[in-house]
Write a protein that holds these residues in place. Structure first.
Motif, PDB file in Angstrom:
ATOM      1  N   UNK B 284      19.477  16.602  11.293  1.00 51.49           N
ATOM      2  CA  UNK B 284      20.672  15.786  11.536  1.00 51.49           C
ATOM      3  C   UNK B 284      20.717  14.525  10.676  1.00 51.49           C
ATOM      4  N   UNK B 285      19.531  14.053  10.213  1.00 49.00           N
ATOM      5  CA  UNK B 285      19.513  12.850   9.380  1.00 49.00           C
ATOM      6  C   UNK B 285      19.736  13.164   7.907  1.00 49.00           C
ATOM      7  N   UNK B 286      19.640  14.451   7.575  1.00 53.85           N
ATOM      8  CA  UNK B 286      19.669  14.805   6.155  1.00 53.85           C
ATOM      9  C   UNK B 286      21.066  15.129   5.657  1.00 53.85           C
ATOM     10  N   UNK B 287      22.043  15.041   6.552  1.00 53.69           N
ATOM     11  CA  UNK B 287      23.393  15.432   6.140  1.00 53.69           C
ATOM     12  C   UNK B 287      23.939  14.493   5.063  1.00 53.69           C
ATOM     13  N   UNK B 288      23.597  13.204   5.122  1.00 49.63           N
ATOM     14  CA  UNK B 288      23.908  12.288   4.031  1.00 49.63           C
ATOM     15  C   UNK B 288      22.986  11.098   4.146  1.00 49.63           C
ATOM     16  N   UNK B 289      23.050  10.205   3.134  1.00 51.14           N
ATOM     17  CA  UNK B 289      22.179   9.044   3.085  1.00 51.14           C
ATOM     18  C   UNK B 289      22.413   8.107   4.273  1.00 51.14           C
ATOM     19  N   UNK B 290      23.639   8.083   4.765  1.00 46.00           N
ATOM     20  CA  UNK B 290      23.959   7.167   5.856  1.00 46.00           C
ATOM     21  C   UNK B 290      24.350   7.936   7.115  1.00 46.00           C
ATOM     22  N   UNK B 291      23.764   9.150   7.277  1.00 42.63           N
ATOM     23  CA  UNK B 291      24.136  10.014   8.400  1.00 42.63           C
ATOM     24  C   UNK B 291      23.951   9.316   9.747  1.00 42.63           C
ATOM     25  N   UNK B 292      22.823   8.627   9.913  1.00 42.04           N
ATOM     26  CA  UNK B 292      22.555   7.980  11.192  1.00 42.04           C
ATOM     27  C   UNK B 292      23.514   6.816  11.426  1.00 42.04           C
ATOM     28  N   UNK B 293      23.744   6.001  10.387  1.00 35.00           N
ATOM     29  CA  UNK B 293      24.663   4.872  10.519  1.00 35.00           C
ATOM     30  C   UNK B 293      26.043   5.368  10.959  1.00 35.00           C
ATOM     31  N   UNK B 294      26.518   6.434  10.316  1.00 36.50           N
ATOM     32  CA  UNK B 294      27.842   6.964  10.637  1.00 36.50           C
ATOM     33  C   UNK B 294      27.909   7.474  12.077  1.00 36.50           C
ATOM     34  N   UNK B 295      26.848   8.189  12.512  1.00 40.28           N
ATOM     35  CA  UNK B 295      26.853   8.707  13.883  1.00 40.28           C
ATOM     36  C   UNK B 295      26.757   7.573  14.892  1.00 40.28           C
ATOM     37  N   UNK B 296      25.946   6.566  14.547  1.00 41.28           N
ATOM     38  CA  UNK B 296      25.780   5.446  15.473  1.00 41.28           C
ATOM     39  C   UNK B 296      27.078   4.656  15.648  1.00 41.28           C
ATOM     40  N   UNK B 297      27.800   4.463  14.549  1.00 41.61           N
ATOM     41  CA  UNK B 297      29.067   3.736  14.640  1.00 41.61           C
ATOM     42  C   UNK B 297      29.990   4.461  15.613  1.00 41.61           C
ATOM     43  N   UNK B 298      29.966   5.806  15.563  1.00 40.98           N
ATOM     44  CA  UNK B 298      30.837   6.591  16.441  1.00 40.98           C
ATOM     45  C   UNK B 298      30.388   6.567  17.902  1.00 40.98           C
ATOM     46  N   UNK B 299      29.167   6.141  18.155  1.00 44.91           N
ATOM     47  CA  UNK B 299      28.727   6.034  19.543  1.00 44.91           C
ATOM     48  C   UNK B 299      27.517   6.873  19.908  1.00 44.91           C
TER      49      UNK B 299
END
Lengths: 419, 301
Positions: B284-299
């Motif tokens: 799940x973290x490898x989808x892009x460089x900022x995958x976690x940041x993007x998911x976290x922003x969404x909640x």
């Protein structure tokens, strides 16, 4: 394996101007201490190449947010962790740019030590003064001044000594003690983890060695006992029918079973009947441990009260004189009301006046007006709705600190250190 | 060592217990986000210690993707029973069935991202005002920027660029109606600290953290469990290997480590020697460089 289980913990913060190479230095500490893993290394190598950088950009190890990577600067405090066989470290990596003073204050608030970076080519600047001032304001006990980019000044001893000399003026002005100096090149690793072959004139140790060996003396044994009550534990069960425990974190000194204590601000006296930690009973506990205590008397103490050692009375007042650093775009106004959070206490305060605003570049006090803008630091007078039980910040970082909270948005607006 | 100096594990424990007690004091309806992974197990253990002899007053919330390792569910149910806790399950399958989210398709389909909707819906349904999680700052670069008390707006979103400054040990959990907080008591712990603490406290762990035989297949250098929810590409073959989990997530995104670690000591020695980060096995973290940041922003968690 057991050796690892009782390491010592050091929290430090880093301060430097935008291009002093702070993130690079942290990247170097992590990289040379083998705290960077292969997959992180691969990701950073790939990202370095994408951004057109020929060498691996060590700063990418620490810049986390999308906008930080895009702009190549650190915006928010980031926390990093590494351990050597001697110590475990928590780094608060804070942004250097002036508009992020609030983040530097945030990072400094929990630090035992500050690493201040100076670009060897520029020497001490207004930023250096500002960073040193914040370190002294937040009462960080130890400072390491890293004179970086030595590779760009031919590893010159003269440059290093000149900067040291200049920094002595700042030390005098701010009454800083416990300052160590070290010439480094974060980019090439000189004196970071490994000693530099380029600076044989430097007889001192490496940055990593200083971090590992600096003795953080908390003077717990002689400090006044302070125990802010966080939560009252009263189980409704037959087994613990009479249990009334005051849960909290020791914020000063040592507490022993049988000690005479006073509950502030009410002034009621009692004796410590038991110190509990889960199902264990302790004979003594010390700062900063979280414990639950039981008293011999059935007295009224609740969240917001502070239990103190008998005869070690803190101040109690509604009129409080503080140094404040303002964090919010909406300025602080004289006569405005704010929520104050102090230890576990919450009350409302009105700002009576702004005495002096500190010019953090020259350190000269300037007369205050009726407002204080974001990132400004001033001495002010507040009056609280209920009395606070406090010490001066210099004496105790917990009972001497408070934050301002907006009454409508509930944002954290500013940080106060009681004078 | 100084007589009055806490060891790193004691100091981290004291800090986390302080944070958990602040949650109890400042919020009305807190909940522990429980995944069955080591971090949420440690958080639950710390909550037990923080309020003893009171029972933990927070229910556990498990966001169930439906793609769980059976051992995780067994462990969860036993823990809830032993501590006398309330368990709430938010079901991703239900979110799919009611049309709240759309199932991903293809070989890399995962329900990991879908969890966010189920999580936010469950928080809203039960009016939770503080969701306590086991996320740690050393796990991932976006998490390195997290606060202990992390504000979420009425849409459940994180605003990383405008976080509340967090000073000293003062945690500001004040908020307006319909906003909530995520609270991360073990923010300052590393993976090593977590395992050392589990060892020191003799915390019982789910069996999948230790070596066991499992049917697995290799995809892009990653060992994944050959469970029925996983779709094999041509060329991918199922083999039986000695593996263990280093992190536990949904089956679809949890990489397994080839390991012979039988005990907590073995695990600690293995982690001390490893050169790969713990989330290096997380698809799940490898989808892009900022995958976690993007998911976290969404909640996300």
């Amino acid at each position: 394996m057991n050796g690892y289980l009782d390491m010592d913990l050091l929290r430090f913060t880093t301060a430097g101007s935008v291009d002093d190479g702070k993130s690079t230095l942290i990247g170097r500490l992590l990289y040379d201490s083998k705290s960077i893993f292969e997959d992180q290394l691969k990701a950073v190598e790939a990202a370095s190449q994408r951004s057109g950088s020929e060498e691996m950009n060590l700063a990418l190890f620490t810049d986390g947010l999308r906008s930080e990577r895009e702009q190549g600067i650190t915006i928010d405090v980031a926390y990093r962790y590494f351990a050597t066989p001697k110590r475990k470290f928590i780094i608060a990596d804070t942004p250097g740019h002036i508009q992020y003073t609030r983040n530097m204050v945030t990072g400094a608030s929990t630090a035992d030590l500050a690493v201040i970076l100076i670009d060897a080519r520029n020497g001490t600047t207004e930023q250096t003064v500002r960073h040193s001032y914040i370190a002294s304001l937040l009462a960080i006990p130890y400072i390491i001044v890293c004179i970086n980019k030595m590779d760009l000044v031919n590893f010159s001893e003269k440059v290093f000594e000149n900067i040291k000399l200049k920094y002595n003026d700042i030390m005098d002005k701010l009454q800083l003690k416990n300052v160590q100096f070290i010439p480094v090149s974060a980019k090439f690793g000189d004196n970071v983890v490994d000693s530099s072959a380029n600076m044989p004139w430097y007889a001192g140790t490496t940055l990593m060695n200083m971090l590992e060996t600096t003795v953080t003396d908390h003077k717990t044994d002689i400090a006044d006992m302070r125990f802010p009550v966080q939560y009252v534990i009263r189980p409704v069960s037959d087994k613990f029918h009479d249990f009334r425990g005051y849960a909290g974190r020791l914020s000063g000194g040592v507490l022993k079973k049988g000690d005479a204590v006073t509950v502030m601000p009410s002034g009621q006296h009692s004796t410590v009947a038991a110190i509990n930690q889960c199902d264990k009973e302790l004979d003594e506990a010390f700062t900063p441990d979280s414990i639950t205590i039981q008293l011999t008397d059935d007295i009224d103490a609740s969240r917001g009260d502070i239990i103190v050692g008998e005869g070690e009375t803190p101040s109690v007042s509604q009129d409080i004189h503080i140094m404040v650093c303002w964090f919010n775009e909406n300025p602080l106004h004289v006569n405005n009301k704010y929520i104050i959070m102090h230890a576990t206490k919450e009350t409302v305060a009105i700002v009576k006046n702004i005495e002096n605003v500190v010019n953090i570049n020259t350190l000269e006090p300037e007369p205050g007006s009726t407002t204080l803008k974001m990132n400004e630091i001033a001495s002010i007078q507040i009056k609280t709705a209920q009395p606070l039980v406090f010490d001066s910040y210099k004496k105790n970082r917990t009972t001497g600190s408070l934050i301002f909270v907006d009454v409508n948005t509930f944002e954290t607006l500013g940080a106060g250190m009681i004078i | 060592m100084d007589k009055y100096k806490l060891t790193h594990l004691k100091e981290l424990e004291a800090e986390s217990i302080y944070v958990l007690r602040e949650v109890a004091a400042q919020f009305e309806r807190p909940v522990i986000l429980f995944s069955g992974g080591k971090d949420s197990i440690v958080v639950t253990h710390l909550a037990y210690k923080a309020f003893y002899p009171l029972k933990i007053m927070f229910p556990l919330l498990h966001i169930d993707t439906g793609h769980n390792f059976a051992e995780t569910i067994e462990y969860r149910d036993a823990l809830v029973k032993r501590l006398g806790l309330t368990l709430i399950v938010g079901s991703v399958q239900e979110s799919i069935d009611t049309g709240r989210v759309k199932e991903e398709t293809g070989y890399h389909a995962s329900r990991n991202r879908l969890q966010t909707v189920t999580l936010l819906d469950t928080i809203e349904k039960y009016k939770f005002d503080a969701a306590i999680g086991g996320a740690r700052r050393d796990e991932e670069k976006a998490r390195a920027k997290e606060r202990f008390f992390s504000h979420r707006d009425e849409f459940g979103q994180w605003n990383p660029k405008n976080q509340r400054p967090e000073l000293w040990n003062i945690f500001n959990g004040k908020k307006n109606m319909s906003e909530h907080f995520r609270v991360f008591p073990i923010s300052n712990w590393t993976e090593m600290d977590v395992w050392q603490y589990i060892y020191k406290e003799s915390i019982e762990m789910p069996s999948i953290y230790f070596t066991h035989e499992r049917k697995v297949f290799n995809r892009d250098g990653q060992w994944l469990a050959a469970e029925s929810c996983m779709k094999l590409k041509s060329g991918e073959i199922v083999e039986t290997k000695q593996v263990r989990c280093r992190t536990i997530g949904d089956i679809s995104c949890t990489g397994l480590t080839l390991s012979k670690a039988e005990s907590l000591e073995d695990i600690i020695n293995e982690i001390a020697a490893t050169r790969i980060t713990e989330r290096g096995g997380r698809a799940d973290d490898k989808r892009s460089d900022t995958a976690m940041e993007d998911r976290k922003i969404a909640g996300y968690f």
